[in-house]
Design a protein around this motif. Structure first.
Motif, PDB file in Angstrom:
ATOM      1  N   VAL A 113      41.815  32.220  29.651  1.00 40.03           N
ATOM      2  CA  VAL A 113      40.976  32.943  30.017  1.00 40.03           C
ATOM      3  C   VAL A 113      40.287  32.596  31.191  1.00 40.03           C
ATOM      4  O   VAL A 113      39.806  31.477  31.554  1.00 40.03           O
ATOM      5  CB  VAL A 113      39.791  33.205  29.014  1.00 40.03           C
ATOM      6  CG1 VAL A 113      38.497  34.206  29.462  1.00 40.03           C
ATOM      7  CG2 VAL A 113      40.331  33.724  27.782  1.00 40.03           C
ATOM      8  N   LEU A 114      40.166  33.465  32.374  1.00 36.20           N
ATOM      9  CA  LEU A 114      39.549  33.304  33.672  1.00 36.20           C
ATOM     10  C   LEU A 114      38.295  34.303  33.763  1.00 36.20           C
ATOM     11  O   LEU A 114      38.185  35.343  33.221  1.00 36.20           O
ATOM     12  CB  LEU A 114      40.464  33.987  34.597  1.00 36.20           C
ATOM     13  CG  LEU A 114      39.868  34.216  36.427  1.00 36.20           C
ATOM     14  CD1 LEU A 114      39.254  32.759  36.496  1.00 36.20           C
ATOM     15  CD2 LEU A 114      41.027  34.817  37.135  1.00 36.20           C
ATOM     16  N   MET A 115      37.348  33.592  33.849  1.00 37.03           N
ATOM     17  CA  MET A 115      35.709  34.106  33.712  1.00 37.03           C
ATOM     18  C   MET A 115      35.015  33.915  34.991  1.00 37.03           C
ATOM     19  O   MET A 115      34.803  32.702  35.565  1.00 37.03           O
ATOM     20  CB  MET A 115      35.093  33.549  32.618  1.00 37.03           C
ATOM     21  CG  MET A 115      33.757  34.201  32.220  1.00 37.03           C
ATOM     22  SD  MET A 115      33.008  33.121  30.976  1.00 37.03           S
ATOM     23  CE  MET A 115      33.944  33.838  29.628  1.00 37.03           C
ATOM     24  N   ARG A 116      34.322  34.779  35.577  1.00 43.89           N
ATOM     25  CA  ARG A 116      33.452  34.489  36.774  1.00 43.89           C
ATOM     26  C   ARG A 116      32.326  33.999  36.181  1.00 43.89           C
ATOM     27  O   ARG A 116      31.376  34.618  35.340  1.00 43.89           O
ATOM     28  CB  ARG A 116      33.310  35.798  37.649  1.00 43.89           C
ATOM     29  CG  ARG A 116      32.588  35.419  38.807  1.00 43.89           C
ATOM     30  CD  ARG A 116      32.368  36.631  39.865  1.00 43.89           C
ATOM     31  NE  ARG A 116      31.685  36.116  40.970  1.00 43.89           N
ATOM     32  CZ  ARG A 116      31.671  36.982  41.759  1.00 43.89           C
ATOM     33  NH1 ARG A 116      31.872  38.017  42.144  1.00 43.89           N
ATOM     34  NH2 ARG A 116      30.951  36.528  42.945  1.00 43.89           N
ATOM     35  N   TYR A 121      34.588  30.628  39.537  1.00 38.74           N
ATOM     36  CA  TYR A 121      35.500  30.891  38.645  1.00 38.74           C
ATOM     37  C   TYR A 121      36.066  29.944  37.841  1.00 38.74           C
ATOM     38  O   TYR A 121      36.490  28.960  38.171  1.00 38.74           O
ATOM     39  CB  TYR A 121      36.595  31.839  39.244  1.00 38.74           C
ATOM     40  CG  TYR A 121      36.237  32.955  40.042  1.00 38.74           C
ATOM     41  CD1 TYR A 121      36.457  34.276  39.556  1.00 38.74           C
ATOM     42  CD2 TYR A 121      35.641  32.903  41.384  1.00 38.74           C
ATOM     43  CE1 TYR A 121      35.747  35.242  40.101  1.00 38.74           C
ATOM     44  CE2 TYR A 121      35.289  34.006  41.982  1.00 38.74           C
ATOM     45  CZ  TYR A 121      35.493  35.271  41.379  1.00 38.74           C
ATOM     46  OH  TYR A 121      34.788  36.296  42.106  1.00 38.74           O
ATOM     47  N   ASN A 122      35.925  30.097  36.215  1.00 40.78           N
ATOM     48  CA  ASN A 122      36.432  28.813  35.528  1.00 40.78           C
ATOM     49  C   ASN A 122      37.577  29.498  34.728  1.00 40.78           C
ATOM     50  O   ASN A 122      37.485  30.945  34.208  1.00 40.78           O
ATOM     51  CB  ASN A 122      35.039  28.581  34.520  1.00 40.78           C
ATOM     52  CG  ASN A 122      34.237  27.814  35.345  1.00 40.78           C
ATOM     53  OD1 ASN A 122      34.403  27.032  36.488  1.00 40.78           O
ATOM     54  ND2 ASN A 122      32.916  28.181  34.962  1.00 40.78           N
ATOM     55  N   GLU A 130      39.323  24.285  31.810  1.00 41.32           N
ATOM     56  CA  GLU A 130      40.694  23.736  32.507  1.00 41.32           C
ATOM     57  C   GLU A 130      40.659  23.662  33.858  1.00 41.32           C
ATOM     58  O   GLU A 130      41.232  22.986  34.356  1.00 41.32           O
ATOM     59  CB  GLU A 130      41.828  24.914  31.775  1.00 41.32           C
ATOM     60  CG  GLU A 130      42.305  24.631  30.507  1.00 41.32           C
ATOM     61  CD  GLU A 130      42.749  23.489  30.123  1.00 41.32           C
ATOM     62  OE1 GLU A 130      43.521  22.776  30.789  1.00 41.32           O
ATOM     63  OE2 GLU A 130      42.349  23.037  28.766  1.00 41.32           O
ATOM     64  N   GLY A 131      39.604  24.339  34.489  1.00 42.74           N
ATOM     65  CA  GLY A 131      39.618  24.224  36.077  1.00 42.74           C
ATOM     66  C   GLY A 131      38.423  24.994  36.469  1.00 42.74           C
ATOM     67  O   GLY A 131      37.842  26.182  35.806  1.00 42.74           O
ATOM     68  N   THR A 132      37.850  24.608  37.590  1.00 43.21           N
ATOM     69  CA  THR A 132      36.825  25.352  38.239  1.00 43.21           C
ATOM     70  C   THR A 132      37.171  25.673  39.529  1.00 43.21           C
ATOM     71  O   THR A 132      37.936  25.106  40.280  1.00 43.21           O
ATOM     72  CB  THR A 132      35.605  24.712  38.177  1.00 43.21           C
ATOM     73  OG1 THR A 132      35.020  24.389  36.853  1.00 43.21           O
ATOM     74  CG2 THR A 132      34.224  25.560  39.078  1.00 43.21           C
ATOM     75  N   PHE A 133      37.207  26.909  40.223  1.00 46.43           N
ATOM     76  CA  PHE A 133      37.431  27.358  41.417  1.00 46.43           C
ATOM     77  C   PHE A 133      36.425  28.216  42.229  1.00 46.43           C
ATOM     78  O   PHE A 133      35.791  28.808  41.564  1.00 46.43           O
ATOM     79  CB  PHE A 133      38.744  28.278  41.272  1.00 46.43           C
ATOM     80  CG  PHE A 133      39.681  27.550  40.482  1.00 46.43           C
ATOM     81  CD1 PHE A 133      40.754  26.586  41.071  1.00 46.43           C
ATOM     82  CD2 PHE A 133      39.857  27.570  39.103  1.00 46.43           C
ATOM     83  CE1 PHE A 133      41.908  25.941  40.336  1.00 46.43           C
ATOM     84  CE2 PHE A 133      40.793  27.072  38.388  1.00 46.43           C
ATOM     85  CZ  PHE A 133      41.701  26.226  38.890  1.00 46.43           C
ATOM     86  N   ASN A 134      36.497  27.962  43.632  1.00 43.62           N
ATOM     87  CA  ASN A 134      35.397  28.644  44.413  1.00 43.62           C
ATOM     88  C   ASN A 134      35.619  30.221  44.452  1.00 43.62           C
ATOM     89  O   ASN A 134      34.791  30.782  44.818  1.00 43.62           O
ATOM     90  CB  ASN A 134      35.372  27.988  45.503  1.00 43.62           C
ATOM     91  CG  ASN A 134      34.912  26.561  45.675  1.00 43.62           C
ATOM     92  OD1 ASN A 134      33.940  26.432  44.989  1.00 43.62           O
ATOM     93  ND2 ASN A 134      35.470  25.552  46.698  1.00 43.62           N
ATOM     94  N   SER A 135      37.064  30.705  44.231  1.00 46.46           N
ATOM     95  CA  SER A 135      37.442  31.906  44.577  1.00 46.46           C
ATOM     96  C   SER A 135      38.109  32.242  43.659  1.00 46.46           C
ATOM     97  O   SER A 135      38.857  31.728  42.851  1.00 46.46           O
ATOM     98  CB  SER A 135      37.842  32.290  46.008  1.00 46.46           C
ATOM     99  OG  SER A 135      39.151  31.823  45.980  1.00 46.46           O
ATOM    100  N   TYR A 136      38.346  33.829  43.358  1.00 45.95           N
ATOM    101  CA  TYR A 136      39.128  34.257  42.478  1.00 45.95           C
ATOM    102  C   TYR A 136      40.667  33.994  42.613  1.00 45.95           C
ATOM    103  O   TYR A 136      41.448  33.669  42.017  1.00 45.95           O
ATOM    104  CB  TYR A 136      39.002  35.897  42.379  1.00 45.95           C
ATOM    105  CG  TYR A 136      39.820  36.690  41.466  1.00 45.95           C
ATOM    106  CD1 TYR A 136      39.477  36.648  40.211  1.00 45.95           C
ATOM    107  CD2 TYR A 136      41.277  37.039  41.829  1.00 45.95           C
ATOM    108  CE1 TYR A 136      40.626  37.313  39.214  1.00 45.95           C
ATOM    109  CE2 TYR A 136      42.130  37.723  41.252  1.00 45.95           C
ATOM    110  CZ  TYR A 136      41.915  37.919  39.832  1.00 45.95           C
ATOM    111  OH  TYR A 136      42.724  38.431  38.737  1.00 45.95           O
ATOM    112  N   GLU A 137      40.954  33.995  44.182  1.00 49.52           N
ATOM    113  CA  GLU A 137      42.406  33.803  44.634  1.00 49.52           C
ATOM    114  C   GLU A 137      42.769  32.364  44.363  1.00 49.52           C
ATOM    115  O   GLU A 137      43.784  32.184  43.897  1.00 49.52           O
ATOM    116  CB  GLU A 137      42.356  34.111  46.124  1.00 49.52           C
ATOM    117  CG  GLU A 137      41.982  35.674  46.699  1.00 49.52           C
ATOM    118  CD  GLU A 137      40.658  36.101  46.370  1.00 49.52           C
ATOM    119  OE1 GLU A 137      39.678  35.242  46.447  1.00 49.52           O
ATOM    120  OE2 GLU A 137      40.514  37.263  46.218  1.00 49.52           O
ATOM    121  N   GLU A 138      41.860  31.505  44.375  1.00 47.61           N
ATOM    122  CA  GLU A 138      42.121  30.053  44.128  1.00 47.61           C
ATOM    123  C   GLU A 138      42.460  30.023  42.520  1.00 47.61           C
ATOM    124  O   GLU A 138      43.548  29.396  42.259  1.00 47.61           O
ATOM    125  CB  GLU A 138      41.206  28.959  44.220  1.00 47.61           C
ATOM    126  CG  GLU A 138      40.849  28.772  45.799  1.00 47.61           C
ATOM    127  CD  GLU A 138      39.615  27.853  45.940  1.00 47.61           C
ATOM    128  OE1 GLU A 138      39.218  27.416  45.114  1.00 47.61           O
ATOM    129  OE2 GLU A 138      39.298  27.868  47.236  1.00 47.61           O
TER     130      GLU A 138
END
Length: 151
Positions: A113-116, A121-122, A130-138
């Motif tokens: 699951v991708l959640m803002r 974005y996690n 599983e991961g944390t990202f600065n942008s949706y694209e990443e």
């Protein structure tokens, strides 16, 4: 066109705003509980009826380069609605304004699951991060590289 006094009366209906006298008889109204650096909701409301409301985060209004809308010719309901929308726009986090909640699957029927959220974005597998990202694209790029596609 509403008079200066009528505009003041409408804006003062919003308890969240604090009136600030400025030069030349003009008045500003600040929203101290703004979640952003922007706190000035009503800017330079002048006794001649001219003034501005911040709508940089509100859709549907023609704004200048600073996100301000000239309210000189606004009616009562139009002004009330704009001020309310401006307050709401500065009260919501980016995740609340533009929520993202997506399920991604791979060829083995595993899902993530991708959640803002507040800080970006996690990606979660059930409740495990599983991961944390600065942008949706990443985040989307990570998921695609891992063999997942959006459901």
């Amino acid at each position: 066109m509403l008079s200066f006094e009528e505009k003041i009366a409408i804006i003062e209906e919003f308890d969240q705003l604090e009136k600030k006298e400025v030069s030349l008889g003009r008045v500003n109204f600040h929203f101290e509980n703004s979640l952003y650096d922007k706190k000035n909701i009503v800017y330079h409301l002048h006794p001649n009826g001219n003034g501005f409301v911040y709508a940089g985060e509100v859709e549907g209004y023609p704004t200048d380069s600073k996100g301000m809308v000239n309210i000189r010719d606004f009616g009562a309901d139009e002004l009330r609605n704009l001020v309310q929308e401006a307050i709401e726009s500065l009260s919501a986090t980016p995740a609340e304004k533009n929520p993202v909640l997506e399920e991604w699957m791979n060829d083995f029927n595993q899902s993530l699951v991708l959640m803002r959220e507040e800080d970006g974005y996690n990606v979660y597998a059930d409740e495990a991060l599983e991961g944390t990202f600065n942008s949706y694209e990443e985040a989307a790029n990570f998921l695609e590289q891992e063999g997942f596609s959006r459901v």
